[in-house]
Design a protein around this motif. Sequence first.
Motif, PDB file in Angstrom:
ATOM      1  N   ALA A 371     -52.645 -12.517  -5.400  1.00 20.80           N
ATOM      2  CA  ALA A 371     -52.858 -13.876  -5.897  1.00 20.80           C
ATOM      3  C   ALA A 371     -54.344 -14.223  -5.846  1.00 20.80           C
ATOM      4  O   ALA A 371     -54.888 -14.854  -6.758  1.00 20.80           O
ATOM      5  N   HIS A 372     -54.998 -13.778  -4.756  1.00 22.97           N
ATOM      6  CA  HIS A 372     -56.448 -14.008  -4.627  1.00 22.97           C
ATOM      7  C   HIS A 372     -57.195 -13.263  -5.741  1.00 22.97           C
ATOM      8  O   HIS A 372     -58.145 -13.794  -6.339  1.00 22.97           O
ATOM      9  N   CYS A 373     -56.765 -12.053  -6.036  1.00 22.50           N
ATOM     10  CA  CYS A 373     -57.403 -11.278  -7.113  1.00 22.50           C
ATOM     11  C   CYS A 373     -57.267 -11.993  -8.452  1.00 22.50           C
ATOM     12  O   CYS A 373     -58.242 -12.103  -9.214  1.00 22.50           O
ATOM     13  N   TRP A 374     -56.063 -12.468  -8.766  1.00 18.13           N
ATOM     14  CA  TRP A 374     -55.848 -13.138 -10.058  1.00 18.13           C
ATOM     15  C   TRP A 374     -56.659 -14.429 -10.153  1.00 18.13           C
ATOM     16  O   TRP A 374     -57.211 -14.752 -11.214  1.00 18.13           O
ATOM     17  N   ALA A 375     -56.729 -15.179  -9.049  1.00 16.98           N
ATOM     18  CA  ALA A 375     -57.507 -16.425  -9.070  1.00 16.98           C
ATOM     19  C   ALA A 375     -58.982 -16.131  -9.307  1.00 16.98           C
ATOM     20  O   ALA A 375     -59.660 -16.836 -10.064  1.00 16.98           O
ATOM     21  N   LEU A 376     -59.490 -15.089  -8.669  1.00 19.75           N
ATOM     22  CA  LEU A 376     -60.889 -14.699  -8.871  1.00 19.75           C
ATOM     23  C   LEU A 376     -61.106 -14.198 -10.301  1.00 19.75           C
ATOM     24  O   LEU A 376     -62.121 -14.503 -10.942  1.00 19.75           O
ATOM     25  N   PHE A 377     -60.153 -13.433 -10.819  1.00 16.32           N
ATOM     26  CA  PHE A 377     -60.244 -12.910 -12.184  1.00 16.32           C
ATOM     27  C   PHE A 377     -60.310 -14.057 -13.199  1.00 16.32           C
ATOM     28  O   PHE A 377     -61.133 -14.044 -14.121  1.00 16.32           O
ATOM     29  N   LEU A 378     -59.459 -15.047 -13.025  1.00 14.14           N
ATOM     30  CA  LEU A 378     -59.408 -16.156 -13.976  1.00 14.14           C
ATOM     31  C   LEU A 378     -60.568 -17.126 -13.823  1.00 14.14           C
ATOM     32  O   LEU A 378     -60.786 -17.976 -14.684  1.00 14.14           O
ATOM     33  N   SER A 379     -61.299 -17.030 -12.725  1.00 16.28           N
ATOM     34  CA  SER A 379     -62.496 -17.857 -12.561  1.00 16.28           C
ATOM     35  C   SER A 379     -63.764 -17.032 -12.752  1.00 16.28           C
ATOM     36  O   SER A 379     -64.853 -17.458 -12.390  1.00 16.28           O
ATOM     37  N   TRP A 380     -63.615 -15.842 -13.340  1.00 15.21           N
ATOM     38  CA  TRP A 380     -64.738 -14.960 -13.649  1.00 15.21           C
ATOM     39  C   TRP A 380     -65.576 -14.618 -12.417  1.00 15.21           C
ATOM     40  O   TRP A 380     -66.789 -14.499 -12.481  1.00 15.21           O
ATOM     41  N   GLN A 381     -64.898 -14.467 -11.283  1.00 12.96           N
ATOM     42  CA  GLN A 381     -65.575 -14.036 -10.061  1.00 12.96           C
ATOM     43  C   GLN A 381     -65.147 -12.596  -9.743  1.00 12.96           C
ATOM     44  O   GLN A 381     -64.749 -12.274  -8.636  1.00 12.96           O
ATOM     45  N   ASN A 382     -65.249 -11.743 -10.747  1.00 11.66           N
ATOM     46  CA  ASN A 382     -64.746 -10.374 -10.613  1.00 11.66           C
ATOM     47  C   ASN A 382     -65.455  -9.573  -9.521  1.00 11.66           C
ATOM     48  O   ASN A 382     -64.880  -8.646  -8.955  1.00 11.66           O
ATOM     49  N   VAL A 606     -69.928 -21.082 -23.715  1.00 14.31           N
ATOM     50  CA  VAL A 606     -70.094 -19.668 -23.344  1.00 14.31           C
ATOM     51  C   VAL A 606     -71.069 -19.524 -22.182  1.00 14.31           C
ATOM     52  O   VAL A 606     -70.821 -18.753 -21.246  1.00 14.31           O
ATOM     53  N   ASN A 607     -72.159 -20.259 -22.202  1.00 13.12           N
ATOM     54  CA  ASN A 607     -73.118 -20.166 -21.096  1.00 13.12           C
ATOM     55  C   ASN A 607     -72.488 -20.623 -19.790  1.00 13.12           C
ATOM     56  O   ASN A 607     -72.801 -20.097 -18.716  1.00 13.12           O
ATOM     57  N   ALA A 608     -71.607 -21.623 -19.881  1.00  9.04           N
ATOM     58  CA  ALA A 608     -70.945 -22.100 -18.667  1.00  9.04           C
ATOM     59  C   ALA A 608     -70.029 -21.026 -18.078  1.00  9.04           C
ATOM     60  O   ALA A 608     -69.842 -20.953 -16.870  1.00  9.04           O
ATOM     61  N   MET A 609     -69.477 -20.168 -18.932  1.00  9.24           N
ATOM     62  CA  MET A 609     -68.579 -19.122 -18.454  1.00  9.24           C
ATOM     63  C   MET A 609     -69.349 -17.918 -17.917  1.00  9.24           C
ATOM     64  O   MET A 609     -68.816 -17.141 -17.130  1.00  9.24           O
ATOM     65  N   ASP A 610     -70.605 -17.760 -18.360  1.00  9.86           N
ATOM     66  CA  ASP A 610     -71.506 -16.746 -17.794  1.00  9.86           C
ATOM     67  C   ASP A 610     -70.858 -15.364 -17.756  1.00  9.86           C
ATOM     68  O   ASP A 610     -70.849 -14.685 -16.729  1.00  9.86           O
ATOM     69  N   GLU A 611     -70.280 -14.937 -18.894  1.00  9.70           N
ATOM     70  CA  GLU A 611     -69.608 -13.643 -18.972  1.00  9.70           C
ATOM     71  C   GLU A 611     -70.293 -12.818 -20.042  1.00  9.70           C
ATOM     72  O   GLU A 611     -70.414 -13.238 -21.185  1.00  9.70           O
ATOM     73  N   PRO A 612     -70.799 -11.619 -19.691  1.00 15.44           N
ATOM     74  CA  PRO A 612     -71.603 -10.839 -20.644  1.00 15.44           C
ATOM     75  C   PRO A 612     -70.920 -10.594 -21.981  1.00 15.44           C
ATOM     76  O   PRO A 612     -71.549 -10.698 -23.034  1.00 15.44           O
ATOM     77  N   TYR A 613     -69.621 -10.259 -21.951  1.00 17.92           N
ATOM     78  CA  TYR A 613     -68.952  -9.987 -23.218  1.00 17.92           C
ATOM     79  C   TYR A 613     -68.960 -11.223 -24.117  1.00 17.92           C
ATOM     80  O   TYR A 613     -69.227 -11.131 -25.315  1.00 17.92           O
ATOM     81  N   LEU A 614     -68.652 -12.379 -23.541  1.00 19.93           N
ATOM     82  CA  LEU A 614     -68.570 -13.607 -24.350  1.00 19.93           C
ATOM     83  C   LEU A 614     -69.935 -13.999 -24.906  1.00 19.93           C
ATOM     84  O   LEU A 614     -70.041 -14.509 -26.025  1.00 19.93           O
ATOM     85  N   ILE A 615     -70.987 -13.762 -24.130  1.00 22.38           N
ATOM     86  CA  ILE A 615     -72.342 -14.040 -24.629  1.00 22.38           C
ATOM     87  C   ILE A 615     -72.660 -13.111 -25.796  1.00 22.38           C
ATOM     88  O   ILE A 615     -73.220 -13.533 -26.819  1.00 22.38           O
ATOM     89  N   GLY A 616     -72.288 -11.836 -25.654  1.00 22.64           N
ATOM     90  CA  GLY A 616     -72.491 -10.901 -26.762  1.00 22.64           C
ATOM     91  C   GLY A 616     -71.685 -11.295 -27.985  1.00 22.64           C
ATOM     92  O   GLY A 616     -72.178 -11.239 -29.115  1.00 22.64           O
ATOM     93  N   GLU A 617     -70.448 -11.703 -27.776  1.00 23.52           N
ATOM     94  CA  GLU A 617     -69.581 -12.132 -28.884  1.00 23.52           C
ATOM     95  C   GLU A 617     -70.189 -13.306 -29.628  1.00 23.52           C
ATOM     96  O   GLU A 617     -70.219 -13.336 -30.869  1.00 23.52           O
ATOM     97  N   LEU A 618     -70.676 -14.294 -28.886  1.00 23.79           N
ATOM     98  CA  LEU A 618     -71.302 -15.468 -29.505  1.00 23.79           C
ATOM     99  C   LEU A 618     -72.453 -15.052 -30.406  1.00 23.79           C
ATOM    100  O   LEU A 618     -72.558 -15.497 -31.560  1.00 23.79           O
ATOM    101  N   ASN A 619     -73.320 -14.205 -29.901  1.00 20.30           N
ATOM    102  CA  ASN A 619     -74.486 -13.778 -30.691  1.00 20.30           C
ATOM    103  C   ASN A 619     -74.076 -12.941 -31.893  1.00 20.30           C
ATOM    104  O   ASN A 619     -74.658 -13.052 -32.973  1.00 20.30           O
TER     105      ASN A 619
END
Length: 849
Positions: A371-382, A606-619
């Motif tokens: 459960a801790h893993c999933w919560a971290l995953f969904l909050s982009w704290q991988n 996207v910047n608020a989510m701070d996730e490399p893939y999403l930043i690349g997707e936006l560009n």
Amino acid sequence: FGKSTLVAGWLSERGQPAAWLSLDQGDNDPVRFWTYLIAAIQAIHQEIGVEARQIISTPQLRSNELVAINLINEISQLPHALIVVLDDYHLIEAEQVHAGLSYLLEHQPPNLHIILSTRVDPSISLARLRAHSQLIEIRAEDLQFSIEETAILLNEKLDLNLRFEQIEALNSHTESWVVGLQLAALSLKGQSSYDTFIEEFTGGHQFVLDYLIEEVLVRLPDAQRGFMLRTSILERFCDKLCQVVTGDPASGQMLDEIRKSNLFLIPLDTHGRWFRYHHLFAEVLYALLEQDHPGEIEILHLKAAAWFEREGHPGEAVDHALHSGNMLQARGMFLKHWMSFLHRGEVATVLRWLEALPDEMKAEDPSLALAHCWALFLSWQNSEISLHLERADNAYNRLVDEGSLSSVQQGQIAAQLAMMRSVLARDQGDHASSVAHVEEATRLMPQDMVEGVGTVWNMLAAARAGAGDFEGAIQAYERGIALSQAEGNLIGAYGCTYGQVMYMLVQGRLNEADGLCLSSIDRAAREGHGDFPATGWLHIAMARVKLEQGHLDGAEVHLRDGLRIARPGGFSEAVRSGRYLSAHLAAAHGDLNAAMDIFHDTTRIVNAMDEPYLIGELNGQWIPVCLKAGELDAAREKLHTLKEKSLATQHANLLLWWRSLFPRLLCAEERYEEALTALDESIRHARAAHSNGELIRLLALRALILDALGDRMLARSAIREALALGAAEGYIWRWLDAGPGIEPLLRDQKNDHDTPQAFRPYLNSLLDACHSAFWESSQPQPGMLPDALTSRELEIIHLIGKGYSNPEIASELVVTLNTIKKHTSNIYGKLGVRSRTQAIARARELNLL
């Protein structure tokens, strides 16, 4: 000091409704804070915050800036002022909430007024607000009672008939504190000598508070005192809840007596159903409960937890279970409800609960660690997942060795462990391992786990796509659709349908994608799911199909329906994809400013989510619009970011965009030899992946580059291959990415007698689309300067104005004749003209000549 009373009285005098939010510790979850704030606003203005509620349900969102922006925009449109009251803001400690509120205050529209009622200065920039005269402060000294006000309270309102010197002494001892004065008045009513009582207490607020409350409580009947002590465990309460907790069937009557006695009972609704104690009063009550009845606290909390769970308030149920100290009970209640809170986006709440559970318990229970893993995953704290995954793995292996797990439990936990390993492998750019782990999860996951099956096949498809196996992704999505539909899991089915359609488009299977969308939308309507939020995925997918087919009106209809349906469900990926599609549709209509605005707004998300893939997707989504607008500097900057994120993630989607957009930029910069070299490498990759949809776009660009280099034979060959790939499927939009220069090449192909008859209807459709895209939609408004003209195009239009022929311009600028023809075609498209004469006239109208 009567902060809340003062604000309530002021609002009552104004006769103006306000959005009032009474805060508690649970509101430190940003999602809960914004949800309740929006609900308070919607009690006055139902139309405010609909989209903001969708935004806050996005679990990946680390910053709430976008929520504030959305509210600011909507509130600014109100015809009158909106007052928002945040009562007891001192209970908020979460930096995310402070940051979101700070942004709201820094950008608040003139018609928004925010009142903070707090015991301490909030963690926001008060100095800046003071400097800009945007802050009114009412401090403790402003709320202190004067001698005259104290006399009115004690003698006129409470009928104590005190002498002036007694009033003066009470005012001094309580430091003019209204709560202290009220408590003193309650205590005085049971005293034989006012003078003796007044002389017996001095000191600061806490001493006065403790002394006076004890004085008040000691004079209460035992039943009433016991009732108040036992209900002090509750943040809020009603008579039925009090009956369960205290065992007193006359709880409703008891609450009425407490209210009439002015014992700091605060109503929370207009119906007189829900109440809470004044926070200071509740703190002392709870301290006395711990002192007098410590053995009852656990059972009181557990009774409250059971009642809240039965009544459909699982969040408060879990909170009370944790406060009880009975961690076995708390664990059981947490495991029943954590997943539903993740689905609602309240990740911070789930993480708070997990932090409250003992480390040794989490280390021994793989379900808690996962459960801790999933919560971290969904909050982009991988980056934090590894520790908890190791705990889960160790606990799982121990339970397997002990034989403590059923086969179903064993499969479910093992599958989740494999899914988390896939996430970590993907983050490290090891997509092969990511695929292998999820494939293992598909074998392990019990087939009767409705959400588990849909999730694992969706993850497998995404992993395969990340590795560049687009056909494998399509197959995984297809399997996920079938399993999810069989189990009635619409979210899984429609989410997989969207993913399958997107990769069908890349692979050149446009007709299949069209049929899949149409049949899925029809099925949803037949089964009564037409307005189910997940159905929004289907309409957004269909909008993309319609765009690929060149049917812009149909695309807009489905996009509008898709966003309307999807937003209430909190499907952030669907809404984000819809935003990108909106930008491309605006650009297709020639409204480049609107397209740019959409991308700028999406940047905040996207910047608020701070996730490399999403930043690349936006560009990757943004660059084509920059190129169409002639903003080459912006395109270079975004291409640099795309390359950086592509290398960091090694994700096939980002690499696909890079391989397509890098040659396009080189072409726009007239670096044709370099563009051709890069493009041929991209074509090799597309052929290897059987990505015929992508190949159409690349071949059209190759024809344009070869024509600019003077190799018309190879240019025609590239055109014909692209026609052969696109004709049967009906691709239109991908051709237009090449720009206005593609039109004369297509026209030459149409006029060529060797062109197969089967291609001619398709060529007519492509030429019609070119006319709409490069002539009609690009028609500038009278007197409007076309900023999209590049510096080289401005040089050429000046030479055209001087009467230079194309060969003369080529000689003057030391470029090939084909290059000049390409530039001239681009100029005509941007100016919205068809001939040299029209171009010169339009340029003069715009003061370019």
